[in-house]
Motif scaffolding. Structure first.
Motif, PDB file in Angstrom:
ATOM      1  N   PHE A 119       8.489 -41.685 -28.550  1.00  0.00           N
ATOM      2  CA  PHE A 119       9.241 -41.995 -28.903  1.00  0.00           C
ATOM      3  C   PHE A 119       9.444 -43.393 -28.163  1.00  0.00           C
ATOM      4  O   PHE A 119      10.029 -43.773 -29.081  1.00  0.00           O
ATOM      5  CB  PHE A 119      11.208 -41.222 -28.848  1.00  0.00           C
ATOM      6  N   ALA A 122       7.543 -45.556 -29.739  1.00  0.00           N
ATOM      7  CA  ALA A 122       8.629 -45.648 -30.925  1.00  0.00           C
ATOM      8  C   ALA A 122       9.782 -46.555 -31.080  1.00  0.00           C
ATOM      9  O   ALA A 122       9.057 -47.593 -32.030  1.00  0.00           O
ATOM     10  CB  ALA A 122       8.845 -44.544 -31.872  1.00  0.00           C
ATOM     11  N   CYS A 123      10.144 -46.753 -30.453  1.00  0.00           N
ATOM     12  CA  CYS A 123      10.994 -47.861 -29.974  1.00  0.00           C
ATOM     13  C   CYS A 123      10.969 -48.931 -29.193  1.00  0.00           C
ATOM     14  O   CYS A 123      11.819 -49.413 -29.139  1.00  0.00           O
ATOM     15  CB  CYS A 123      12.475 -46.783 -30.435  1.00  0.00           C
ATOM     16  N   THR A 149       8.375 -37.584 -32.859  1.00  0.00           N
ATOM     17  CA  THR A 149       8.499 -37.716 -31.722  1.00  0.00           C
ATOM     18  C   THR A 149      10.400 -37.391 -31.405  1.00  0.00           C
ATOM     19  O   THR A 149      11.150 -37.821 -32.226  1.00  0.00           O
ATOM     20  CB  THR A 149       8.860 -39.489 -31.152  1.00  0.00           C
ATOM     21  N   GLY A 150      10.818 -37.264 -30.384  1.00  0.00           N
ATOM     22  CA  GLY A 150      12.318 -37.541 -30.018  1.00  0.00           C
ATOM     23  C   GLY A 150      12.690 -36.956 -28.711  1.00  0.00           C
ATOM     24  O   GLY A 150      12.131 -36.000 -27.903  1.00  0.00           O
ATOM     25  N   GLY A 161      15.084 -38.893 -32.811  1.00  0.00           N
ATOM     26  CA  GLY A 161      13.852 -39.373 -32.206  1.00  0.00           C
ATOM     27  C   GLY A 161      12.841 -40.453 -34.011  1.00  0.00           C
ATOM     28  O   GLY A 161      13.418 -41.128 -34.832  1.00  0.00           O
ATOM     29  N   ALA A 162      11.535 -40.158 -34.273  1.00  0.00           N
ATOM     30  CA  ALA A 162      11.114 -41.345 -35.069  1.00  0.00           C
ATOM     31  C   ALA A 162       9.976 -40.101 -35.331  1.00  0.00           C
ATOM     32  O   ALA A 162       9.183 -39.839 -34.298  1.00  0.00           O
ATOM     33  CB  ALA A 162      11.057 -42.198 -34.296  1.00  0.00           C
ATOM     34  N   PHE A 163       9.241 -40.794 -36.417  1.00  0.00           N
ATOM     35  CA  PHE A 163       7.984 -40.581 -37.025  1.00  0.00           C
ATOM     36  C   PHE A 163       6.885 -41.301 -36.104  1.00  0.00           C
ATOM     37  O   PHE A 163       7.430 -42.682 -36.647  1.00  0.00           O
ATOM     38  CB  PHE A 163       7.849 -39.707 -38.182  1.00  0.00           C
TER      39      PHE A 163
END
Lengths: 368, 368
Positions: A119, A122-123, A149-150, A161-163
């Motif tokens: 995560f 991802a960000c 994720t998250g 979270g995110a894929f």
């Protein structure tokens, strides 16, 4: 099986230009050939936890070339640390180190570490590369593959979270030698899950091999990991963002998340809650007329053989379960969606369970 | 132009199964036909700020059908509020309301609101639908289109975020009637940017129409918005995640981010910093022999005509600029990448500016 043990196997998660390999075998940590091809640039941050760091952090960093800018970050261990605050620590460390968007994060640890680091990747600057190096059986067979994720929120598990797919998953089977028995059992819950939802032959193999698996037999564990990852890779390739078939991977998870949330994250291991949750799903499937009593007995026997709980927490009432389950991500609007079993090895998504049938199942399920 | 004003135009951002429309015209807020097709389920949360809420929140919610579950959340206004803490307030509100992953967020406001709400949507339950309803010129011509979402970090602007595309962008040109002149100028900075980087004809049109634009002439503003969105949609469709051409949209932004970060977010408006930053880029392009003195004078004249600053903050030295610019997301490893102009209407990505040339440009650039 010697050849298997000395030639890491490679599976692929087929997602177009986001496809990536899963390497499975001994001795991957510390061998530069496995990590190097998956680094996006020269800046690398290895994030791990206080339990894993003394065991494997040096071994992993030894496998990174001298011309890389390598930083390490060691976070506390445990599901209770899977919070946004921990992810902020990763972002702060990346920014303090001046890492740009061509850096790579490496997640070294179990599912909590992998979910948080994924995560964070991802960000960070709208998305940077990351590599999963799972060191628990649960992370190796489940959470490190597929890009979920998250972090948890006080009101629910994995709510933020995110894929975000990793560049690679490196599963060094040597790391299982140090895995505590309770963690091994938690991982076996997810292994059993694959048999229950999609592969009756694998389920039968697991019934036969469970003593070897619990005895840390490397050949058996390697085969269990390979089969689990293959099944997961197939499902993820078919449905990356859980619009359909991927939801089958949540067998036992809606019940299990309710147990984890009610008990406080980290009291029950995720795999333990999933173990009990799968039995609840099996018993509900029996009440709906799909599984026989014999099927349920087989499910119970393999969950027990894996060393997992066969009962829910004593203090959890029907309303405790229902209140938490209704907020679960897997619910479409107000209908409760559950993953149930039409047969052993054949799961389905079902949103028409009569409320009274569900309540009766929860009421009747053993407590401990 | 009457027809244009009464028949909203529709552009498309072509991104395969994530394509979405941009509707531009008067009277879109409050007319149910524009929002309804883009809602994912029955749960809708409108997030806005304290400035915009009294002006347009009622009008927007009137355009939502009675059978929807509508919640509203009003956040403080301003770039200083573009933080992870604000995004957490959105997540907390969504969870408190029991919103599931088939909910829709609506961002009603300027760029700060859109960026934060988009990021909240990107990470709530691993991604939910959102619609951009931008109410400032800057958000209408730039930030609401293209899926860049995120928040600032004390160490840098937009350091935490995600690429997450909206389901639609609804640009109600009526909202510009209440836009303060300073915000209008800030938006015009991004409009001028499109002319400078890619469309010399549009630049010439802007030179002629700038008085009309600053006088809130609706026909001129509508045309400027349409052209800007069309150019942005083309670039985003070509390069969604800024691997190449999309970086051209950052003309003036590396210099501008340095000014914003140094002055404290919210002291300079983003568009103001971009205005001065574009002039710095133009003057550097001249030092590199690409633009003529006459080109630079034209760039300066249009930035001035837009009501934007022509000078950097008095207290910012060369080192202040360079220290912040080196951490900018747009840098690959240690090379400073800048967007420069080969001609007016023709931008390029350049990472070979001699450090002494850059330092001399910053040193010589006017201060105020």
């Amino acid at each position: 099986m010697t050849d298997v043990l000395h030639s890491p196997s490679i599976l692929e998660v087929a997602l177009g230009d986001r496809s990536y390999p899963i390497h499975i075998g001994p001795g991957l940590l510390g061998d530069p050939q496995w990590l190097a091809p998956h680094l996006a640039g020269r800046q690398v941050m290895v994030v791990t936890n206080e339990t894993v760091a003394p065991l494997y952090l040096d071994r992993l960093t030894r496998g990174l070339a001298d011309d890389l800018e390598v930083r390490t970050l060691v976070l506390p261990d445990g599901e209770a640390t899977k919070t946004l605050a921990s992810v902020e620590r990763i972002w702060d460390a990346l920014l303090a180190a001046g890492f740009n968007r061509h850096c790579t994060l490496i997640a070294l640890g179990g599912g909590v570490t992998g979910d948080m680091v994924g995560f964070a990747a991802a960000c960070y600057q709208r998305g940077v590369a990351f590599v999963q190096v799972p060191t628990t059986l649960l992370a190796q067979v489940d959470s490190s593959v597929g890009g979920k994720t998250g972090v948890n929120h006080p009101r629910g598990k994995n709510m933020i979270g995110a894929f975000w797919q990793p560049r690679a998953v490196l599963i060094d089977t040597d790391t299982l030698a140090t895995l505590p028995p309770r963690e091994l059992s938690a991982g076996l819950a997810e292994v059993v899950k694959y048999g229950l939802i999609r592969d009756a032959d694998f389920l039968a193999w697991l019934e036969a091999e469970m003593p070897a698996l619990r005895g840390l037999d490397v050949a058996a564990l390697t085969r269990a990991i390979e089969r689990s990852c293959l099944l997961k890779a197939e499902i993820v390739a078919e449905d990356e963002t859980e619009q359909g078939v991927r939801a089958l991977l949540n067998l036992g998870h809606t019940f299990g998340h309710a147990i984890e949330a009610h008990q406080g994250y980290g009291q029950w291991l995720h795999g333990e809650a999933v173990g009990a949750g799968m039995l609840m799903a099996a018993e509900l499937s029996c009440r709906l007329g799909w599984l026989t009593e014999g099927d349920v007995a087989r499910a119970r026997a393999i969950v027990e053989a894996a060393g997992l709980p066969l009962a829910a927490p004593a203090e959890m009432g029907v309303d405790d379960f229902l209140a938490i389950m209704r907020l679960d991500k897997k619910n479409l609007d107000s209908r409760l969606r559950l993953i149930l079993l039409r047969a052993l090895g054949d799961a389905c998504i079902h949103d028409e369970t009569p409320p009274e049938t569900l309540a009766a199942l929860i009421e009747a399920f053993p407590r401990r």
